[in-house]
Scaffold this motif. Structure first.
Motif, short mmCIF file in Angstrom:
data_model
loop_
_atom_site.label_atom_id
_atom_site.label_comp_id
_atom_site.label_asym_id
_atom_site.label_seq_id
_atom_site.Cartn_x
_atom_site.Cartn_y
_atom_site.Cartn_z
N PHE A 1 0.78 -1.17 -0.17
CA PHE A 1 0.04 0.09 -0.02
C PHE A 1 0.96 1.28 -0.07
O PHE A 1 0.68 2.33 -0.41
N MET A 2 1.96 1.26 0.82
CA MET A 2 2.97 2.39 0.75
C MET A 2 3.46 2.58 -0.44
O MET A 2 3.35 3.77 -1.05
N ASP A 3 3.78 1.55 -1.41
CA ASP A 3 4.56 1.86 -2.66
C ASP A 3 3.26 2.22 -3.61
O ASP A 3 3.30 3.09 -4.41
N TYR A 4 1.93 1.86 -3.32
CA TYR A 4 0.65 2.30 -4.01
C TYR A 4 0.78 3.95 -3.99
O TYR A 4 0.16 4.41 -4.96
N LEU A 5 1.25 4.13 -2.84
CA LEU A 5 0.73 5.68 -2.77
C LEU A 5 1.97 6.65 -3.73
O LEU A 5 1.83 7.68 -3.61
N THR A 6 2.71 5.85 -4.22
CA THR A 6 3.94 6.55 -4.96
C THR A 6 3.62 6.31 -6.65
O THR A 6 4.11 6.69 -7.59
N THR A 7 2.35 5.55 -6.99
CA THR A 7 1.83 5.34 -8.11
C THR A 7 1.23 6.52 -8.98
O THR A 7 0.80 7.32 -8.28
N ALA A 8 1.13 6.67 -10.09
CA ALA A 8 0.84 7.75 -10.83
C ALA A 8 -0.78 7.85 -10.48
O ALA A 8 -1.15 8.89 -10.42
N THR A 9 -1.48 6.65 -10.16
CA THR A 9 -3.04 6.91 -9.77
C THR A 9 -3.09 7.63 -8.58
O THR A 9 -3.84 8.72 -8.47
N ALA A 10 -2.25 7.32 -7.55
CA ALA A 10 -2.40 7.95 -6.25
C ALA A 10 -1.93 9.48 -6.34
O ALA A 10 -2.37 10.44 -5.75
N ILE A 11 -0.68 9.67 -6.93
CA ILE A 11 -0.31 10.95 -7.05
C ILE A 11 -1.23 12.07 -7.75
O ILE A 11 -1.45 13.10 -7.33
N ALA A 12 -1.93 11.46 -8.45
CA ALA A 12 -2.99 12.36 -9.45
C ALA A 12 -4.19 12.66 -8.43
O ALA A 12 -4.71 13.93 -8.30
N ILE A 13 -4.64 11.75 -7.42
CA ILE A 13 -5.50 12.07 -6.89
C ILE A 13 -4.88 13.06 -5.65
O ILE A 13 -5.80 14.10 -5.10
N PHE A 14 -3.74 12.74 -5.02
CA PHE A 14 -3.06 13.84 -4.44
C PHE A 14 -3.16 15.31 -4.74
O PHE A 14 -3.58 16.06 -4.12
N GLU A 15 -2.77 15.34 -5.93
CA GLU A 15 -2.60 16.40 -6.74
C GLU A 15 -3.95 17.35 -6.89
O GLU A 15 -4.22 18.52 -6.92
N GLU A 16 -5.11 16.45 -7.18
CA GLU A 16 -6.26 17.07 -7.58
C GLU A 16 -6.83 17.41 -6.21
O GLU A 16 -7.74 18.47 -6.23
N ASN A 17 -6.38 17.03 -5.08
CA ASN A 17 -6.77 17.67 -3.80
C ASN A 17 -6.08 18.66 -3.40
O ASN A 17 -6.13 19.00 -2.29
N GLY A 18 -5.03 19.20 -4.22
CA GLY A 18 -4.24 20.28 -3.77
C GLY A 18 -2.92 20.24 -3.05
O GLY A 18 -2.17 20.95 -2.78
#
Length: 270
Positions: free
Chosen positions: A146-163
């Motif tokens: 899961f920690m590795d998943y936080l570095t995926t493009a999918t997770a990054i896009a969600i973080f950035e969409e939320n500011g």
């Protein structure tokens, strides 16, 4: 399957009390026109919502106001809250003239207006969100996945969409088959939207894995861990809570990752 979100104390008690007392109609925000932090010293501002000293957003806000040179003038106007979500709620309800929250929390609300982004030079340390794997986690493989998943493009896009601003330079993309298990996460309240969405996507990709996420102020979550609460992952809104848990032996330095950064904003009700 949807993420099982357990909000431990993010219950907006102050908002409920305001409603019960019939004070939800912008009582303190009337006639308030803000353009900058300096306006906080004027008579048009009667109450300012800030987090408590044990809440990272409150510590950051106080530090910024002290360094800006107006803390002594406005201290008597402060309405304290137990989490950044509670600060946001006070401002939305109009029970205060304004408040200071993270930029990411302001984005989640249609009821507030961002007056000013607070200059980061007013803070000795930037607003950093470290993510840590707890030493006593019983599901190390799934937790690391899961920690590795936080570095995926999918997770990054969600973080950035939320500011949020994503910090790690490396991204890990991998396919891992996991056995059925439960992953528990303690995360800062300002991460509620992002971590909930990412967790749901992770569970869709890993059948049999359940994620239970609890959101509250980082200080409260850290205290709960010290009093025996069990979690696999702790994501704080500041480095100090993680450093304290490191010193107490709950976390190893090698299992701490600087994940995100954020900004402080001054907000008022629309």
């Amino acid at each position: 399957m949807k993420v099982n979100i357990k909000n431990i104390t993010v219950t907006f008690l102050i908002a409920t009390m305001i409603l019960l007392n019939g004070c939800s109609a912008n009582t303190s925000n009337q006639e308030t026109t803000l353009t900058s932090l300096l306006d906080l010293t004027t008579d048009s501002v009667s109450l300012i919502a800030l987090g408590n000293d044990d809440v990272p957003v409150g510590r950051y806000a106080k530090e910024a106001l002290v360094n800006y040179g107006i803390w002594d003038e406005i201290e008597s106007k402060i309405s304290y809250a137990s989490s950044v979500k509670e600060v946001l709620s006070q401002v939305e309800l109009g029970s205060v003239s304004c408040g200071i929250v993270y930029a990411t929390d302001a984005i989640t609300s249609d009821g507030v207006y961002v007056v000013e982004t607070i200059d980061s030079s007013l803070l000795e340390s930037p607003v950093i969100y470290p993510a840590a794997i707890m030493n006593d986690s019983m599901n190390q493989e799934a937790v690391q996945c899961f920690m590795d998943y936080l570095t995926t493009a999918t997770a990054i896009a969600i973080f950035e969409e939320n500011g949020f601003t994503y910090l790690p330079e490396e991204s890990i993309e991998q396919e891992v088959e996991l056995e059925a298990c439960t992953i528990t996460i303690f995360a800062a309240a300002s991460l509620m939207e992002s971590i909930s969405e990412i967790s749901n996507m992770f569970m869709e990709e890993h059948e049999g894995v359940e994620i239970i996420a609890s959101f509250d102020s980082s200080g409260t979550l850290s205290s709960q861990i010290q009093y025996g609460a069990i979690t696999d992952i702790f994501i704080s809104a500041s480095t100090s809570e993680v450093e304290t848990l490191e010193e107490l032996g709950y976390i190893d330095e090698d299992n701490v990752y600087e994940l995100l950064s954020n900004e402080l904003v001054l907000i008022t009700a629309k």
